[in-house]
Design a protein around this motif. Sequence first.
Motif, PDB file in Angstrom:
ATOM      1  N   THR A 139       2.165  -2.860  10.595  1.00 49.27           N
ATOM      2  CA  THR A 139       2.493  -1.987  11.724  1.00 49.27           C
ATOM      3  C   THR A 139       3.275  -2.703  12.816  1.00 49.27           C
ATOM      4  O   THR A 139       3.997  -2.071  13.573  1.00 49.27           O
ATOM      5  CB  THR A 139       1.204  -1.413  12.332  1.00 49.27           C
ATOM      6  N   ALA A 140       3.121  -4.021  12.908  1.00 42.05           N
ATOM      7  CA  ALA A 140       3.814  -4.792  13.950  1.00 42.05           C
ATOM      8  C   ALA A 140       4.061  -6.200  13.441  1.00 42.05           C
ATOM      9  O   ALA A 140       3.410  -6.669  12.506  1.00 42.05           O
ATOM     10  CB  ALA A 140       2.984  -4.822  15.233  1.00 42.05           C
ATOM     11  N   THR A 141       5.016  -6.874  14.097  1.00 44.49           N
ATOM     12  CA  THR A 141       5.339  -8.255  13.701  1.00 44.49           C
ATOM     13  C   THR A 141       4.117  -9.146  13.784  1.00 44.49           C
ATOM     14  O   THR A 141       3.913 -10.032  12.938  1.00 44.49           O
ATOM     15  CB  THR A 141       6.461  -8.805  14.593  1.00 44.49           C
ATOM     16  N   THR A 142       3.267  -8.914  14.768  1.00 52.11           N
ATOM     17  CA  THR A 142       2.074  -9.749  14.947  1.00 52.11           C
ATOM     18  C   THR A 142       1.063  -9.571  13.820  1.00 52.11           C
ATOM     19  O   THR A 142       0.171 -10.397  13.635  1.00 52.11           O
ATOM     20  CB  THR A 142       1.396  -9.410  16.291  1.00 52.11           C
ATOM     21  N   ASN A 143       1.205  -8.481  13.078  1.00 52.78           N
ATOM     22  CA  ASN A 143       0.271  -8.228  11.979  1.00 52.78           C
ATOM     23  C   ASN A 143       0.789  -8.674  10.618  1.00 52.78           C
ATOM     24  O   ASN A 143       0.055  -8.630   9.633  1.00 52.78           O
ATOM     25  CB  ASN A 143      -0.046  -6.729  11.896  1.00 52.78           C
ATOM     26  N   GLN A 144       2.061  -9.110  10.568  1.00 53.04           N
ATOM     27  CA  GLN A 144       2.678  -9.396   9.279  1.00 53.04           C
ATOM     28  C   GLN A 144       1.967 -10.526   8.532  1.00 53.04           C
ATOM     29  O   GLN A 144       1.728 -10.431   7.323  1.00 53.04           O
ATOM     30  CB  GLN A 144       4.155  -9.728   9.469  1.00 53.04           C
ATOM     31  N   GLU A 145       1.631 -11.585   9.240  1.00 52.49           N
ATOM     32  CA  GLU A 145       1.013 -12.725   8.577  1.00 52.49           C
ATOM     33  C   GLU A 145      -0.374 -12.359   8.037  1.00 52.49           C
ATOM     34  O   GLU A 145      -0.723 -12.701   6.904  1.00 52.49           O
ATOM     35  CB  GLU A 145       0.900 -13.904   9.545  1.00 52.49           C
ATOM     36  N   THR A 146      -1.135 -11.615   8.843  1.00 53.22           N
ATOM     37  CA  THR A 146      -2.469 -11.199   8.404  1.00 53.22           C
ATOM     38  C   THR A 146      -2.377 -10.223   7.237  1.00 53.22           C
ATOM     39  O   THR A 146      -3.163 -10.286   6.283  1.00 53.22           O
ATOM     40  CB  THR A 146      -3.236 -10.558   9.563  1.00 53.22           C
ATOM     41  N   PHE A 147      -1.413  -9.304   7.291  1.00 54.60           N
ATOM     42  CA  PHE A 147      -1.201  -8.350   6.200  1.00 54.60           C
ATOM     43  C   PHE A 147      -0.881  -9.092   4.899  1.00 54.60           C
ATOM     44  O   PHE A 147      -1.450  -8.793   3.845  1.00 54.60           O
ATOM     45  CB  PHE A 147      -0.061  -7.392   6.562  1.00 54.60           C
ATOM     46  N   ALA A 148       0.027 -10.077   4.988  1.00 50.06           N
ATOM     47  CA  ALA A 148       0.417 -10.828   3.794  1.00 50.06           C
ATOM     48  C   ALA A 148      -0.741 -11.645   3.254  1.00 50.06           C
ATOM     49  O   ALA A 148      -0.925 -11.753   2.033  1.00 50.06           O
ATOM     50  CB  ALA A 148       1.596 -11.739   4.125  1.00 50.06           C
ATOM     51  N   TRP A 149      -1.523 -12.219   4.145  1.00 49.46           N
ATOM     52  CA  TRP A 149      -2.679 -13.014   3.709  1.00 49.46           C
ATOM     53  C   TRP A 149      -3.685 -12.118   2.986  1.00 49.46           C
ATOM     54  O   TRP A 149      -4.219 -12.458   1.935  1.00 49.46           O
ATOM     55  CB  TRP A 149      -3.319 -13.680   4.916  1.00 49.46           C
ATOM     56  N   GLY A 150      -3.955 -10.922   3.550  1.00 48.54           N
ATOM     57  CA  GLY A 150      -4.876  -9.991   2.923  1.00 48.54           C
ATOM     58  C   GLY A 150      -4.363  -9.501   1.581  1.00 48.54           C
ATOM     59  O   GLY A 150      -5.137  -9.296   0.640  1.00 48.54           O
ATOM     60  N   LEU A 151      -3.038  -9.315   1.479  1.00 50.95           N
ATOM     61  CA  LEU A 151      -2.444  -8.888   0.221  1.00 50.95           C
ATOM     62  C   LEU A 151      -2.678  -9.918  -0.875  1.00 50.95           C
ATOM     63  O   LEU A 151      -3.008  -9.579  -2.020  1.00 50.95           O
ATOM     64  CB  LEU A 151      -0.946  -8.637   0.410  1.00 50.95           C
ATOM     65  N   GLU A 152      -2.552 -11.184  -0.529  1.00 50.91           N
ATOM     66  CA  GLU A 152      -2.778 -12.243  -1.520  1.00 50.91           C
ATOM     67  C   GLU A 152      -4.247 -12.277  -1.941  1.00 50.91           C
ATOM     68  O   GLU A 152      -4.567 -12.495  -3.111  1.00 50.91           O
ATOM     69  CB  GLU A 152      -2.364 -13.599  -0.958  1.00 50.91           C
ATOM     70  N   ARG A 153      -5.147 -12.045  -0.982  1.00 51.51           N
ATOM     71  CA  ARG A 153      -6.568 -12.010  -1.331  1.00 51.51           C
ATOM     72  C   ARG A 153      -6.868 -10.814  -2.242  1.00 51.51           C
ATOM     73  O   ARG A 153      -7.702 -10.884  -3.141  1.00 51.51           O
ATOM     74  CB  ARG A 153      -7.439 -11.908  -0.071  1.00 51.51           C
ATOM     75  N   PHE A 154      -6.205  -9.691  -1.994  1.00 55.91           N
ATOM     76  CA  PHE A 154      -6.361  -8.510  -2.842  1.00 55.91           C
ATOM     77  C   PHE A 154      -5.945  -8.828  -4.277  1.00 55.91           C
ATOM     78  O   PHE A 154      -6.625  -8.459  -5.234  1.00 55.91           O
ATOM     79  CB  PHE A 154      -5.503  -7.375  -2.271  1.00 55.91           C
ATOM     80  N   LEU A 155      -4.838  -9.558  -4.426  1.00 55.29           N
ATOM     81  CA  LEU A 155      -4.376  -9.945  -5.754  1.00 55.29           C
ATOM     82  C   LEU A 155      -5.326 -10.953  -6.396  1.00 55.29           C
ATOM     83  O   LEU A 155      -5.560 -10.917  -7.608  1.00 55.29           O
ATOM     84  CB  LEU A 155      -2.961 -10.519  -5.666  1.00 55.29           C
ATOM     85  N   ASP A 156      -5.867 -11.870  -5.588  1.00 57.64           N
ATOM     86  CA  ASP A 156      -6.867 -12.805  -6.110  1.00 57.64           C
ATOM     87  C   ASP A 156      -8.057 -12.044  -6.692  1.00 57.64           C
ATOM     88  O   ASP A 156      -8.573 -12.367  -7.767  1.00 57.64           O
ATOM     89  CB  ASP A 156      -7.354 -13.746  -5.003  1.00 57.64           C
ATOM     90  N   GLU A 157      -8.483 -10.999  -5.947  1.00 61.99           N
ATOM     91  CA  GLU A 157      -9.611 -10.212  -6.413  1.00 61.99           C
ATOM     92  C   GLU A 157      -9.273  -9.477  -7.702  1.00 61.99           C
ATOM     93  O   GLU A 157     -10.088  -9.380  -8.617  1.00 61.99           O
ATOM     94  CB  GLU A 157     -10.020  -9.207  -5.325  1.00 61.99           C
ATOM     95  N   ALA A 158      -8.048  -8.952  -7.768  1.00 67.32           N
ATOM     96  CA  ALA A 158      -7.613  -8.237  -8.971  1.00 67.32           C
ATOM     97  C   ALA A 158      -7.670  -9.158 -10.186  1.00 67.32           C
ATOM     98  O   ALA A 158      -8.118  -8.768 -11.258  1.00 67.32           O
ATOM     99  CB  ALA A 158      -6.206  -7.690  -8.773  1.00 67.32           C
ATOM    100  N   ARG A 159      -7.201 -10.395 -10.010  1.00 67.56           N
ATOM    101  CA  ARG A 159      -7.217 -11.352 -11.122  1.00 67.56           C
ATOM    102  C   ARG A 159      -8.655 -11.657 -11.542  1.00 67.56           C
ATOM    103  O   ARG A 159      -8.949 -11.868 -12.728  1.00 67.56           O
ATOM    104  CB  ARG A 159      -6.503 -12.633 -10.717  1.00 67.56           C
ATOM    105  N   ALA A 160      -9.554 -11.691 -10.561  1.00 67.19           N
ATOM    106  CA  ALA A 160     -10.947 -12.018 -10.859  1.00 67.19           C
ATOM    107  C   ALA A 160     -11.639 -10.888 -11.604  1.00 67.19           C
ATOM    108  O   ALA A 160     -12.253 -11.091 -12.659  1.00 67.19           O
ATOM    109  CB  ALA A 160     -11.697 -12.335  -9.565  1.00 67.19           C
ATOM    110  N   ILE A 161     -11.563  -9.669 -11.076  1.00 65.12           N
ATOM    111  CA  ILE A 161     -12.304  -8.573 -11.693  1.00 65.12           C
ATOM    112  C   ILE A 161     -11.691  -8.145 -13.015  1.00 65.12           C
ATOM    113  O   ILE A 161     -12.351  -7.482 -13.818  1.00 65.12           O
ATOM    114  CB  ILE A 161     -12.442  -7.368 -10.741  1.00 65.12           C
ATOM    115  N   HIS A 162     -10.435  -8.550 -13.257  1.00 67.83           N
ATOM    116  CA  HIS A 162      -9.831  -8.251 -14.554  1.00 67.83           C
ATOM    117  C   HIS A 162     -10.605  -8.895 -15.690  1.00 67.83           C
ATOM    118  O   HIS A 162     -10.572  -8.423 -16.827  1.00 67.83           O
ATOM    119  CB  HIS A 162      -8.374  -8.728 -14.557  1.00 67.83           C
ATOM    120  N   ARG A 163     -11.349  -9.972 -15.364  1.00 67.29           N
ATOM    121  CA  ARG A 163     -12.113 -10.676 -16.398  1.00 67.29           C
ATOM    122  C   ARG A 163     -13.484 -10.059 -16.647  1.00 67.29           C
ATOM    123  O   ARG A 163     -14.170 -10.448 -17.582  1.00 67.29           O
ATOM    124  CB  ARG A 163     -12.280 -12.144 -15.995  1.00 67.29           C
ATOM    125  N   LEU A 164     -13.904  -9.128 -15.806  1.00 68.88           N
ATOM    126  CA  LEU A 164     -15.221  -8.517 -15.975  1.00 68.88           C
ATOM    127  C   LEU A 164     -15.190  -7.510 -17.109  1.00 68.88           C
ATOM    128  O   LEU A 164     -14.359  -6.608 -17.127  1.00 68.88           O
ATOM    129  CB  LEU A 164     -15.664  -7.839 -14.676  1.00 68.88           C
TER     130      LEU A 164
END
Length: 599
Positions: A46-71
């Motif tokens: 939503t704002a430039t100040t949120n870009q870094e946090t958004f990107a960090w959360g996106l990477e964590r979301f992908l980390d989770e996807a890789r993890a639960i794919h093994r369940l």
Amino acid sequence: MRVLGAGGFGITYLAFDHQLDGPVALKEYFPAQLATRVDGERVAATATTNQETFAWGLERFLDEARAIHRLRHPNVVRANRYLEANGTAYIVMEYVEGESLKALLDRRGTLSPDEWRPWLEALMDGLAHVHGHGYLHRDIKPANIVVRAEDGEPVLIDFGAARVQHRDRTHTQVLTAGYAPIEQYSTGATQGPPADIYALAAVSYRVLTGDAVPSAPDRMLNDDCEPLSERIGEADANTLTAIEHGLAVRPEHRPQDVGAWRRNLSSATVSPAADIAAAATGLKTPLPETPGPSARTGAGTPSHSTGGEALPSRQTPPPRRPRRHLWWAVPALAGFLIVSLRLANGPPSVGDSLRDSLLSGGRGPELAVIPAGRFRMGCDSGVECHDDELPVHSVTIPAPLAAAKYEVTFSEWDACVESGGCRHVPDDRGWGRGNRPVVNVSWEDTQEYVAWLSAESGFEYRLLSESEWEYAARAGTSTAYSWGNEIGRNRANCDGCGSPWDNDRTAPVGSFGANPFGLHDMHGNVWEWVEDCSKARASYVGAPSDGSAWRRGDCSYRVLRGGSLGGKPRFLRSAFRLEGRTGARNNYLGFRVARTLTP
């Protein structure tokens, strides 16, 4: 595509996957406080100040996807794959058709301890699998448990967004008052398996009493949560004590893993099926061995509801009592004479029908002799194939065998009970007994029946192996069903088969035409237990090619075949595979027998 639900970190859609050729639940990373949608599709901060946090959360979301794919567990929703697109990421999840526990409780209010305990045990199994892979669910609540319509098993859903973390927080604050433990209210507290144990215990409290547990912070100040023993009338004390142990406010006072919690449930009144389920293999968090039993939703969360239809009842297996061997009291000589007389008449031939006389009177199930042969096992039709139906491979059935023309009926089962060979008296749910297929029988129950039938007849009765079952169901065909690739109308009993019994009750056996081998109801009516151990190996790589059963791997789960009155037509395909705990009983589970032919 439509929205199933939305939360603080994402949106879940019901979508159609053209590669899998079926519906899926599609989770989109969309943190509401950080993101907006641009041009109707692309997701951006939503704002430039949120870009870094958004990107960090996106990477964590992908980390989770890789993890639960093994369940890979029947009581845990499966992630098929994940992808990045539109400036965000998506997880393609199994779409679990059924009713959420929340919706069920909204309809019924509560469940009895006997109804709830088998589901609690199944959820414990799934949770142990999750913890064994080093992950937590952290948002267990009734809306995140779906009772799968196909087999009546509870499934944990809503993985993915639940573990997304913000950079300035040790843990994501995913909180549902009444289910979240005290440690989830802290930004720095260590969380482990006791957090999920608290949530599942809180779900149990809601299920049994109709009331939610007070919030954890309120309990820290003034714990006025009434003990279950004071709220519930007559119930197994071990079950209530175990739930109360899991509800301890402080995490160090709870069981520290699911295995320890399982030991709280140990009770002499519980049948050995739970013991088998508790010993599920492949879990990094082992479950204890206890002296006793044990293959797809609510507001604000992904909803997989099919409209709130009545669910199959689950019965806790009855207490084990001393085995009655009345049928062994008949002199062995009588069985020898029966066998001798039959052999004198010559061995059965392909195409013959057989019914063996029983020592206690009456006759056994009607059998059809099917030929030896070779066939291609798996999704050979190319219609709605699943990964566990591949690779298609050749299997040889080396000798003729006799398979029951019909699923075992209530009359046949009740004869076993009456003569002392079978202990369990299954409920018919008001559908009728007689020539309707017996239901509410577990794989373990089937073993008592075939042992009794073998002793009564003097011949070896058993379940079909999975490859024998598919060979018998195909009867020389390679199409999705033995009559073609389309379900047609009034050829079987299922949800969408066009029969008078669809999704309502079982049909009397023989209500539909036989396949080319002379077998009825190989598609639909009730799921049929087979001999093979769990299909969780995920494919046919390494499967036997000689018609024998696969007895390696997790044998606390066994394979089910054929689909049922409550399943969609795709579940009736000759290639479709499901699995169930060996102690599971519900209104959709039955079986048919086979007899080994004497050369």
